[in-house]
Scaffold this motif. Structure first.
Motif, mmCIF file in Angstrom:
data_model
loop_
_atom_site.group_PDB
_atom_site.id
_atom_site.type_symbol
_atom_site.label_atom_id
_atom_site.label_comp_id
_atom_site.label_asym_id
_atom_site.label_seq_id
_atom_site.Cartn_x
_atom_site.Cartn_y
_atom_site.Cartn_z
ATOM 1 N N GLN A 87 5.724 -12.437 1.488
ATOM 2 C CA GLN A 87 5.840 -11.077 2.033
ATOM 3 C C GLN A 87 7.224 -10.543 1.674
ATOM 4 O O GLN A 87 8.233 -11.196 1.874
ATOM 5 N N TRP A 88 7.255 -9.345 1.146
ATOM 6 C CA TRP A 88 8.518 -8.800 0.653
ATOM 7 C C TRP A 88 8.428 -7.281 0.600
ATOM 8 O O TRP A 88 7.344 -6.691 0.664
ATOM 9 N N GLY A 89 9.575 -6.669 0.486
ATOM 10 C CA GLY A 89 9.627 -5.222 0.348
ATOM 11 C C GLY A 89 10.952 -4.828 -0.264
ATOM 12 O O GLY A 89 11.758 -5.686 -0.629
ATOM 13 N N TRP A 90 11.183 -3.554 -0.378
ATOM 14 C CA TRP A 90 12.474 -3.060 -0.855
ATOM 15 C C TRP A 90 12.694 -1.653 -0.359
ATOM 16 O O TRP A 90 11.761 -0.969 0.068
ATOM 17 N N LYS A 91 13.924 -1.230 -0.428
ATOM 18 C CA LYS A 91 14.295 0.129 -0.058
ATOM 19 C C LYS A 91 15.223 0.696 -1.117
ATOM 20 O O LYS A 91 16.188 0.050 -1.516
ATOM 21 N N ASP A 92 14.876 1.853 -1.596
ATOM 22 C CA ASP A 92 15.763 2.681 -2.407
ATOM 23 C C ASP A 92 15.149 4.071 -2.376
ATOM 24 O O ASP A 92 14.000 4.232 -2.792
ATOM 25 N N PRO A 93 15.869 5.077 -1.881
ATOM 26 C CA PRO A 93 15.279 6.423 -1.834
ATOM 27 C C PRO A 93 14.706 6.897 -3.162
ATOM 28 O O PRO A 93 13.736 7.662 -3.188
ATOM 29 N N ARG A 94 15.285 6.443 -4.276
ATOM 30 C CA ARG A 94 14.795 6.858 -5.593
ATOM 31 C C ARG A 94 13.351 6.420 -5.839
ATOM 32 O O ARG A 94 12.704 6.920 -6.765
ATOM 33 N N THR A 95 12.874 5.487 -5.043
ATOM 34 C CA THR A 95 11.473 5.067 -5.136
ATOM 35 C C THR A 95 10.539 6.264 -5.073
ATOM 36 O O THR A 95 9.492 6.286 -5.726
ATOM 37 N N CYS A 96 10.927 7.283 -4.299
ATOM 38 C CA CYS A 96 10.088 8.480 -4.140
ATOM 39 C C CYS A 96 9.810 9.165 -5.477
ATOM 40 O O CYS A 96 8.802 9.869 -5.616
ATOM 41 N N LEU A 97 10.701 8.981 -6.438
ATOM 42 C CA LEU A 97 10.559 9.633 -7.741
ATOM 43 C C LEU A 97 9.551 8.913 -8.634
ATOM 44 O O LEU A 97 9.169 9.433 -9.686
ATOM 45 N N PHE A 98 9.122 7.708 -8.224
ATOM 46 C CA PHE A 98 8.269 6.881 -9.072
ATOM 47 C C PHE A 98 6.989 6.433 -8.359
ATOM 48 O O PHE A 98 6.344 5.472 -8.782
ATOM 49 N N LEU A 99 6.612 7.114 -7.298
ATOM 50 C CA LEU A 99 5.493 6.659 -6.471
ATOM 51 C C LEU A 99 4.170 6.524 -7.223
ATOM 52 O O LEU A 99 3.421 5.577 -6.959
ATOM 53 N N PRO A 100 3.817 7.414 -8.154
ATOM 54 C CA PRO A 100 2.544 7.208 -8.869
ATOM 55 C C PRO A 100 2.479 5.865 -9.598
ATOM 56 O O PRO A 100 1.408 5.242 -9.664
ATOM 57 N N TYR A 101 3.602 5.400 -10.108
ATOM 58 C CA TYR A 101 3.630 4.132 -10.844
ATOM 59 C C TYR A 101 3.540 2.944 -9.895
ATOM 60 O O TYR A 101 2.869 1.951 -10.185
ATOM 61 N N TYR A 102 4.203 3.051 -8.751
ATOM 62 C CA TYR A 102 4.098 1.974 -7.767
ATOM 63 C C TYR A 102 2.690 1.913 -7.183
ATOM 64 O O TYR A 102 2.178 0.825 -6.893
ATOM 65 N N ARG A 103 2.075 3.049 -7.008
ATOM 66 C CA ARG A 103 0.696 3.080 -6.489
ATOM 67 C C ARG A 103 -0.253 2.370 -7.460
ATOM 68 O O ARG A 103 -1.182 1.679 -7.042
ATOM 69 N N GLU A 104 0.014 2.531 -8.742
ATOM 70 C CA GLU A 104 -0.816 1.899 -9.776
ATOM 71 C C GLU A 104 -0.552 0.395 -9.863
ATOM 72 O O GLU A 104 -1.488 -0.407 -9.948
ATOM 73 N N LEU A 105 0.736 -0.001 -9.829
ATOM 74 C CA LEU A 105 1.104 -1.395 -10.045
ATOM 75 C C LEU A 105 1.013 -2.255 -8.787
ATOM 76 O O LEU A 105 0.935 -3.482 -8.880
ATOM 77 N N LEU A 106 1.054 -1.626 -7.611
ATOM 78 C CA LEU A 106 0.968 -2.355 -6.342
ATOM 79 C C LEU A 106 -0.137 -1.739 -5.474
ATOM 80 O O LEU A 106 0.146 -1.103 -4.447
ATOM 81 N N PRO A 107 -1.397 -1.921 -5.856
ATOM 82 C CA PRO A 107 -2.488 -1.262 -5.122
ATOM 83 C C PRO A 107 -2.622 -1.722 -3.674
ATOM 84 O O PRO A 107 -3.194 -1.008 -2.845
ATOM 85 N N GLY A 108 -2.090 -2.890 -3.347
ATOM 86 C CA GLY A 108 -2.196 -3.381 -1.978
ATOM 87 C C GLY A 108 -0.954 -3.152 -1.138
ATOM 88 O O GLY A 108 -0.843 -3.691 -0.029
ATOM 89 N N ALA A 109 -0.013 -2.354 -1.633
ATOM 90 C CA ALA A 109 1.256 -2.152 -0.920
ATOM 91 C C ALA A 109 1.057 -1.374 0.379
ATOM 92 O O ALA A 109 0.102 -0.609 0.539
ATOM 93 N N ARG A 110 2.001 -1.565 1.286
ATOM 94 C CA ARG A 110 2.076 -0.788 2.528
ATOM 95 C C ARG A 110 3.354 0.041 2.475
ATOM 96 O O ARG A 110 4.383 -0.440 2.001
ATOM 97 N N TYR A 111 3.288 1.253 2.996
ATOM 98 C CA TYR A 111 4.419 2.184 2.894
ATOM 99 C C TYR A 111 4.889 2.597 4.287
ATOM 100 O O TYR A 111 4.131 3.180 5.054
ATOM 101 N N LEU A 112 6.144 2.288 4.569
ATOM 102 C CA LEU A 112 6.776 2.717 5.816
ATOM 103 C C LEU A 112 7.697 3.886 5.467
ATOM 104 O O LEU A 112 8.702 3.707 4.779
ATOM 105 N N VAL A 113 7.327 5.066 5.928
ATOM 106 C CA VAL A 113 8.038 6.302 5.584
ATOM 107 C C VAL A 113 8.860 6.763 6.777
ATOM 108 O O VAL A 113 8.325 6.876 7.892
#
Length: 263
Positions: A87-113
């Motif tokens: 179980q792991w995660g990360w934080k970087d606000p710049r993640t918001c700029l790349f969300l379509p790619y993370y959605r594709e590469l991590l289909p099982g991810a959970r998002y805490l906004v």
């Protein structure tokens, strides 16, 4: 979005036992307790932004598209993270700029906004710039310090407000629109939206969701042992510095739509 309490939230998750990175970005102006940003994701995002001739700090209103090489690099980074932790995660606000790619590469991810109102975020960004000016002149000789104290300091916040308020508001809109569009393409079970002002009193509810609903193996850590209200800067009035009033309406609309998703 930057200046939304992401560092505090991530520090708390880390204290609760969630692996948030092998190496964190250190403390700095506006984040005296540390940024708690995974250096690997931080470096990746900065490199891609630089390759697109965009500001590395991510305070941009343009969402970059990834080349095939950049996609491969991101895929490899995610694979390495997943291989080392259950179980792991990360934080970087710049993640918001790349969300379509993370959605594709991590289909099982959970998002805490974490959502913070646009006025406070824009104000906080400007207060940080002001603090950088203070630090810069404190390190100079007596003459520059005197010039700063009597001729520059009294007008610096006004100058920063005029120069950056509208730009930073556009950035807030871009980030939060990207978040909203991202969440609309996910099942409601895959995300949790929390208002910044909610955490001090209701963080146990957030923890219970991660533990019971998302099945993260965590141990509750007292959030209020980390939360320091004195670190929150005074909110400046940015409204009169926004030349395009439609931006204020747009920000309010995006904020309202995200708040309807919040716990």
């Amino acid at each position: 979005m930057h200046r939304s309490g992401t560092s505090l939230l991530t520090q708390w998750l880390y204290k609760c036992g969630l692996h948030m990175g092998d190496q964190f970005l250190g403390a700095g102006i506006g984040n005296t307790q540390g940024h708690f940003e995974d250096v690997d994701f931080y470096n990746y995002h900065q490199r891609v932004l630089s390759e697109h001739d965009l500001r590395k700090d991510g305070l941009v209103s343009t969402l970059p598209s990834l080349s095939e090489a950049q996609r491969r690099s991101l895929r490899l980074l995610i694979r390495e993270k997943a291989a080392s932790q259950v179980q792991w995660g990360w934080k970087d606000p710049r993640t918001c700029l790349f969300l379509p790619y993370y959605r594709e590469l991590l289909p099982g991810a959970r998002y805490l906004v974490i959502l913070r109102d646009y006025r406070s975020v824009v104000s906080s960004l400007i207060q940080r710039l002001y603090a950088e000016s203070v630090q810069k002149y404190e390190g100079k000789g007596w003459l520059p310090r005197m010039i700063w104290k009597y001729f520059k300091q009294p007008f610096r916040k006004e100058k920063l407000l005029r120069k950056y308020s509208e730009h930073n508001l556009k950035v807030w809109i871009s980030y939060n629109e990207a978040i909203l569009q991202h969440l609309q393409q996910l099942p409601s079970s895959a995300y949790l939206v929390v208002d910044h002002s909610f955490l001090a009193n209701c963080n146990r509810k957030v923890f219970d969701h991660l533990y019971a609903e998302w099945k993260f193996c965590l141990e509750y850590y007292n959030f209020n042992a980390l939360y320091k209200e004195s670190l929150i800067s005074e909110r400046l009035d940015i409204t009169s510095y926004i030349k395009d009033p439609s931006l204020l309406q747009k920000a309010a609309d995006v904020q309202c739509r995200l708040q309807t998703l919040a716990v």
